[in-house]
Design a protein around this motif. Structure first.
Motif, PDB file in Angstrom:
ATOM      1  N   LEU A   1     -95.952  14.413  55.461  1.00 21.47           N
ATOM      2  CA  LEU A   1     -95.852  15.251  54.269  1.00 21.47           C
ATOM      3  C   LEU A   1     -94.876  14.604  53.298  1.00 21.47           C
ATOM      4  O   LEU A   1     -93.743  14.284  53.668  1.00 21.47           O
ATOM      5  CB  LEU A   1     -95.361  16.651  54.630  1.00 21.47           C
ATOM      6  CG  LEU A   1     -96.188  17.423  55.671  1.00 21.47           C
ATOM      7  CD1 LEU A   1     -95.522  18.749  55.997  1.00 21.47           C
ATOM      8  CD2 LEU A   1     -97.601  17.646  55.166  1.00 21.47           C
ATOM      9  N   THR A   2     -95.309  14.417  52.052  1.00 23.71           N
ATOM     10  CA  THR A   2     -94.475  13.786  51.037  1.00 23.71           C
ATOM     11  C   THR A   2     -94.097  14.799  49.972  1.00 23.71           C
ATOM     12  O   THR A   2     -94.967  15.490  49.428  1.00 23.71           O
ATOM     13  CB  THR A   2     -95.205  12.608  50.380  1.00 23.71           C
ATOM     14  OG1 THR A   2     -95.550  11.657  51.388  1.00 23.71           O
ATOM     15  CG2 THR A   2     -94.322  11.938  49.328  1.00 23.71           C
ATOM     16  N   GLY A   3     -92.809  14.866  49.679  1.00 27.42           N
ATOM     17  CA  GLY A   3     -92.342  15.740  48.613  1.00 27.42           C
ATOM     18  C   GLY A   3     -92.653  17.199  48.881  1.00 27.42           C
ATOM     19  O   GLY A   3     -92.317  17.756  49.917  1.00 27.42           O
ATOM     20  N   ASP A   4     -93.354  17.833  47.916  1.00 31.24           N
ATOM     21  CA  ASP A   4     -93.677  19.252  48.029  1.00 31.24           C
ATOM     22  C   ASP A   4     -94.951  19.508  48.817  1.00 31.24           C
ATOM     23  O   ASP A   4     -95.368  20.666  48.953  1.00 31.24           O
ATOM     24  CB  ASP A   4     -93.825  19.866  46.627  1.00 31.24           C
ATOM     25  CG  ASP A   4     -92.522  19.820  45.841  1.00 31.24           C
ATOM     26  OD1 ASP A   4     -91.457  19.844  46.493  1.00 31.24           O
ATOM     27  OD2 ASP A   4     -92.577  19.750  44.602  1.00 31.24           O
ATOM     28  N   LYS A   5     -95.570  18.448  49.310  1.00 27.58           N
ATOM     29  CA  LYS A   5     -96.811  18.647  50.062  1.00 27.58           C
ATOM     30  C   LYS A   5     -96.533  19.516  51.287  1.00 27.58           C
ATOM     31  O   LYS A   5     -95.537  19.334  51.968  1.00 27.58           O
ATOM     32  CB  LYS A   5     -97.393  17.300  50.495  1.00 27.58           C
ATOM     33  CG  LYS A   5     -98.735  17.402  51.189  1.00 27.58           C
ATOM     34  CD  LYS A   5     -99.262  16.034  51.570  1.00 27.58           C
ATOM     35  CE  LYS A   5    -100.601  16.147  52.302  1.00 27.58           C
ATOM     36  NZ  LYS A   5    -101.110  14.818  52.726  1.00 27.58           N
ATOM     37  N   ALA A   6     -97.433  20.450  51.559  1.00 28.52           N
ATOM     38  CA  ALA A   6     -97.205  21.388  52.641  1.00 28.52           C
ATOM     39  C   ALA A   6     -98.463  21.528  53.489  1.00 28.52           C
ATOM     40  O   ALA A   6     -99.550  21.079  53.116  1.00 28.52           O
ATOM     41  CB  ALA A   6     -96.804  22.752  52.080  1.00 28.52           C
TER      42      ALA A   6
END
Length: 267
Positions: A170-175
């Motif tokens: 998961l990168t950054g705000d990826k959920a």
């Protein structure tokens, strides 16, 4: 076609030669007596450097080695350097005063490219989905006994089988698709796990395997490199416009004629 590409390449080369010749002519006319004296001194230093580098002080040896290394003789090497120095001085004098990078330009560039300066963190998470309370209790007991999460994830009891096993990046705000799983992950440090978590009648276990936070660069730390980049960008634009202006205002034989007989029609 091959012939078309060759013709285009020839045309571009002729255009480049004409532009360079026109700029060199203007640059040489722009030199005053004092600058010509300084240029002579610079060229003498360059000659001595070439003699040291290629000839160990011997002009004959330098001539031979320059021919071998660069395909040109000593005098031609000095002449090429002279042209570079003259043109560079001329373009610097004409273009550098026009380059203007403001604080607002730097801030705008930083904001528009913030992801480059402050890349988001990457979390590697692992997931186990099981059916039935008995399987969930077995996994929970194994984890309580310090079992390896990745090893449990690889067993048949895990029904979550994406292409990378239960491993998800998961990168950054990826959920994840489940709010309940995301809530559980939010409170975990690297190496920690949570579960069982009930989602649509299935039971999940989650682990944060690792968190990679790339270095963050503040505006203060980035401003000098941004200013250099913007100044260089502006200078390239000004250079292209200047070269086009020189070409449009210069006096020379039409390109078509020079392409047919280039040896007779350079400016």
């Amino acid at each position: 076609t091959g012939a078309g590409r060759l013709s285009e390449a020839i045309s571009l080369r002729v255009r480049e030669v004409v532009q360079n010749a026109l700029v060199l002519g203007e640059a040489e006319r722009d030199l005053d007596d004092g600058e010509r004296e300084r240029l002579a001194y610079v060229l003498q230093e360059h000659r001595e450097e070439l003699l040291r580098r290629y000839g160990l002080g011997s002009a004959a040896l330098a001539e031979q080695r320059l021919q071998e290394a660069r395909g040109i003789g000593l005098e031609q090497a000095i002449e090429e350097y002279r042209q570079i120095v003259v043109v560079r001085r001329y373009l610097d004098e004409k273009l550098n005063p026009l380059v203007n990078v403001t604080r607002r330009d730097i801030e705008r560039y930083y904001t528009e490219n913030e992801a480059d300066f402050n890349p988001p963190a990457k979390r590697v998470v692992r997931l186990i989905r099981v059916a039935g309370e008995a399987n969930a209790e077995a996994v929970a007991a194994a984890l309580d006994d310090a079992a390896d999460f990745a090893a449990l994830e690889a067993t048949e009891v895990n029904l979550f089988k994406p292409s990378a096993g239960g491993r998800v990046e998961l990168t950054g705000d990826k959920a994840l698709a489940s709010a309940a799983l995301n809530d559980a992950l939010a409170g975990l440090a690297p190496g920690e796990h949570a579960g069982p978590i009930v989602v649509d009648a299935a039971m999940w276990f989650v682990q944060v395997e690792s968190v990679d936070q790339p270095p963050q660069v503040s505006l203060k730390d980035a401003q000098l490199s941004i200013e250099r980049a913007l100044r260089e960008q502006q200078r390239r634009i000004l250079h292209d416009r200047f070269m086009q202006k020189v070409l449009s205002e210069g006096s020379y034989t039409p390109f078509e004629t020079m392409i047919l007989r280039p040896e007779n029609h350079l400016p």
